[in-house]
Write a protein that holds these residues in place. Structure first.
Motif, PDB file in Angstrom:
ATOM      1  N   VAL A 135       0.836  -1.196   0.000  1.00 20.04           N
ATOM      2  CA  VAL A 135       0.000   0.000   0.000  1.00 20.04           C
ATOM      3  C   VAL A 135       0.872   1.248   0.000  1.00 20.04           C
ATOM      4  CG1 VAL A 135      -1.672   1.307   1.358  1.00 20.04           C
ATOM      5  CG2 VAL A 135      -1.933  -1.135   1.128  1.00 20.04           C
ATOM      6  N   LEU A 136       1.995   1.197   0.689  1.00 24.46           N
ATOM      7  CA  LEU A 136       2.862   2.363   0.790  1.00 24.46           C
ATOM      8  C   LEU A 136       3.675   2.611  -0.467  1.00 24.46           C
ATOM      9  CD1 LEU A 136       4.099   1.827   4.438  1.00 24.46           C
ATOM     10  CD2 LEU A 136       2.296   3.332   3.642  1.00 24.46           C
ATOM     11  N   THR A 137       3.978   1.573  -1.240  1.00 29.72           N
ATOM     12  CA  THR A 137       4.796   1.747  -2.438  1.00 29.72           C
ATOM     13  C   THR A 137       3.979   1.785  -3.715  1.00 29.72           C
ATOM     14  OG1 THR A 137       5.137  -0.633  -2.671  1.00 29.72           O
ATOM     15  CG2 THR A 137       6.758   0.585  -1.365  1.00 29.72           C
ATOM     16  N   LEU A 138       2.669   1.638  -3.636  1.00 31.63           N
ATOM     17  CA  LEU A 138       1.808   1.605  -4.816  1.00 31.63           C
ATOM     18  C   LEU A 138       1.723   2.998  -5.427  1.00 31.63           C
ATOM     19  CD1 LEU A 138       0.212  -0.634  -6.166  1.00 31.63           C
ATOM     20  CD2 LEU A 138      -1.790   0.123  -4.941  1.00 31.63           C
ATOM     21  N   GLY A 139       2.042   3.105  -6.715  1.00 32.38           N
ATOM     22  CA  GLY A 139       2.026   4.386  -7.404  1.00 32.38           C
ATOM     23  C   GLY A 139       0.828   4.526  -8.315  1.00 32.38           C
ATOM     24  N   ALA A 140       0.765   5.672  -9.010  1.00 34.39           N
ATOM     25  CA  ALA A 140      -0.384   5.989  -9.847  1.00 34.39           C
ATOM     26  C   ALA A 140      -0.507   5.053 -11.041  1.00 34.39           C
ATOM     27  CB  ALA A 140      -0.289   7.430 -10.326  1.00 34.39           C
ATOM     28  N   HIS A 141       0.591   4.691 -11.674  1.00 34.86           N
ATOM     29  CA  HIS A 141       0.532   3.873 -12.879  1.00 34.86           C
ATOM     30  C   HIS A 141       1.016   2.459 -12.604  1.00 34.86           C
ATOM     31  CE1 HIS A 141      -0.566   7.257 -15.316  1.00 34.86           C
ATOM     32  NE2 HIS A 141       0.389   7.956 -14.745  1.00 34.86           N
ATOM     33  N   MET A 142       0.651   1.940 -11.451  1.00 32.59           N
ATOM     34  CA  MET A 142       1.018   0.578 -11.082  1.00 32.59           C
ATOM     35  C   MET A 142      -0.246  -0.259 -10.964  1.00 32.59           C
ATOM     36  SD  MET A 142       3.916   1.515  -8.276  1.00 32.59           S
ATOM     37  CE  MET A 142       4.449  -0.140  -7.946  1.00 32.59           C
ATOM     38  N   CYS A 143      -0.132  -1.532 -11.283  1.00 31.15           N
ATOM     39  CA  CYS A 143      -1.274  -2.446 -11.241  1.00 31.15           C
ATOM     40  C   CYS A 143      -1.731  -2.619  -9.796  1.00 31.15           C
ATOM     41  CB  CYS A 143      -0.890  -3.795 -11.837  1.00 31.15           C
ATOM     42  SG  CYS A 143      -2.237  -4.999 -11.805  1.00 31.15           S
ATOM     43  N   LYS A 144      -3.013  -2.412  -9.569  1.00 32.54           N
ATOM     44  CA  LYS A 144      -3.570  -2.469  -8.221  1.00 32.54           C
ATOM     45  C   LYS A 144      -4.309  -3.775  -7.955  1.00 32.54           C
ATOM     46  CE  LYS A 144      -3.736   2.486  -8.305  1.00 32.54           C
ATOM     47  NZ  LYS A 144      -2.899   2.582  -9.472  1.00 32.54           N
ATOM     48  N   TRP A 145      -3.941  -4.848  -8.664  1.00 32.55           N
ATOM     49  CA  TRP A 145      -4.564  -6.151  -8.479  1.00 32.55           C
ATOM     50  C   TRP A 145      -4.090  -6.727  -7.143  1.00 32.55           C
ATOM     51  CZ3 TRP A 145      -8.284  -8.512 -11.241  1.00 32.55           C
ATOM     52  CH2 TRP A 145      -8.546  -9.845 -10.962  1.00 32.55           C
ATOM     53  N   PRO A 146      -5.011  -7.020  -6.216  1.00 33.90           N
ATOM     54  CA  PRO A 146      -4.601  -7.557  -4.912  1.00 33.90           C
ATOM     55  C   PRO A 146      -4.134  -9.003  -5.029  1.00 33.90           C
ATOM     56  CG  PRO A 146      -6.990  -7.426  -5.066  1.00 33.90           C
ATOM     57  CD  PRO A 146      -6.456  -6.822  -6.326  1.00 33.90           C
ATOM     58  N   ILE A 147      -3.072  -9.320  -4.295  1.00 32.96           N
ATOM     59  CA  ILE A 147      -2.536 -10.678  -4.284  1.00 32.96           C
ATOM     60  C   ILE A 147      -2.472 -11.140  -2.840  1.00 32.96           C
ATOM     61  CG2 ILE A 147      -0.524 -12.109  -4.776  1.00 32.96           C
ATOM     62  CD1 ILE A 147       0.042 -10.294  -7.143  1.00 32.96           C
ATOM     63  N   GLY A 148      -3.188 -12.202  -2.533  1.00 36.51           N
ATOM     64  CA  GLY A 148      -3.194 -12.755  -1.189  1.00 36.51           C
ATOM     65  C   GLY A 148      -4.395 -12.310  -0.380  1.00 36.51           C
ATOM     66  N   ASP A 149      -4.352 -12.633   0.886  1.00 35.63           N
ATOM     67  CA  ASP A 149      -5.429 -12.323   1.818  1.00 35.63           C
ATOM     68  C   ASP A 149      -5.127 -10.989   2.496  1.00 35.63           C
ATOM     69  OD1 ASP A 149      -7.481 -12.311   3.611  1.00 35.63           O
ATOM     70  OD2 ASP A 149      -6.808 -14.057   4.759  1.00 35.63           O
ATOM     71  N   PRO A 150      -6.044  -9.997   2.424  1.00 36.84           N
ATOM     72  CA  PRO A 150      -5.777  -8.696   3.033  1.00 36.84           C
ATOM     73  C   PRO A 150      -5.543  -8.746   4.546  1.00 36.84           C
ATOM     74  CG  PRO A 150      -7.657  -8.564   1.546  1.00 36.84           C
ATOM     75  CD  PRO A 150      -7.288 -10.005   1.673  1.00 36.84           C
ATOM     76  N   SER A 151      -6.010  -9.788   5.210  1.00 32.97           N
ATOM     77  CA  SER A 151      -5.809  -9.864   6.658  1.00 32.97           C
ATOM     78  C   SER A 151      -4.443 -10.436   7.028  1.00 32.97           C
ATOM     79  CB  SER A 151      -6.922 -10.694   7.298  1.00 32.97           C
ATOM     80  OG  SER A 151      -6.865 -12.026   6.810  1.00 32.97           O
ATOM     81  N   MET A 152      -3.689 -10.906   6.047  1.00 32.48           N
ATOM     82  CA  MET A 152      -2.375 -11.501   6.311  1.00 32.48           C
ATOM     83  C   MET A 152      -1.268 -10.462   6.128  1.00 32.48           C
ATOM     84  SD  MET A 152      -3.259 -14.562   7.043  1.00 32.48           S
ATOM     85  CE  MET A 152      -1.742 -15.473   7.035  1.00 32.48           C
TER      86      MET A 152
END
Length: 168
Positions: free
Chosen positions: A104-121
């Motif tokens: 979440v901290l390194t995600l930029g404007a033109h980066m793929c925002k597809w979640p990988i894994g379980d958000p609670s982990m």
């Protein structure tokens, strides 16, 4: 705390001096800003002699003057400023081309925002590859997220009979 005659007189004096309701509430003690405003309205006090002033001054940067430009009859190209030492543009850095390296901290404007894994982990990440101009996902994840519209079958007699059975 109730409104005694002394407190009401002090309220009237402070209100006429131009203090705000918050400032008056602090000086009186035991009352809220809303209580001061309510009492002022019930007493029918008129506007203040001087308006209340903010406690701290805010600095506003001066705006550049607007220059009136006449609309040209035909569009013109504006020449780019020439610098003595050309500096190549700095490329945008993406995390890695391997999926699952962006947080979440390194995600930029033109980066793929597809979640990988379980958000609670703790190991939850995002794809992080370069996204397409039209959406938030890279090409691979865009094909998964956006399915093509299915074309309808041409309804024949059999299809019509099957759909009508629901209503019989």
């Amino acid at each position: 705390m109730g409104w005694t005659d002394e407190r009401v007189e002090l309220l009237k004096k402070l209100w006429q001096d131009g203090l705000s309701a918050s400032q008056i509430a602090k000086q009186l003690g035991g009352v809220t800003r809303n209580a001061v405003i309510g009492k002022v309205h019930r007493l029918g006090l008129s506007g203040r002699a001087t308006p209340s002033k903010p406690q701290r001054t805010t600095f506003k940067a001066p705006r550049p003057a607007r220059v009136a430009v006449a609309a040209p009859s035909a569009p013109r190209r504006i020449a780019e400023p020439v610098s003595s030492s050309p500096v190549p543009p700095t490329p945008v850095r993406y995390v890695d081309e391997a999926p699952g390296t962006a947080t979440v901290l390194t995600l930029g404007a033109h980066m793929c925002k597809w979640p990988i894994g379980d958000p609670s982990m703790d190991n939850f990440t995002f794809c992080g590859r370069r996204s397409e101009e039209t959406g938030p996902y890279c090409h691979e994840h865009a094909t998964i997220a956006y399915q093509p519209v299915q074309t309808k079958k041409k309804s024949g007699a059999a299809e019509l009979a099957r759909s009508l059975r629901r209503y019989i």
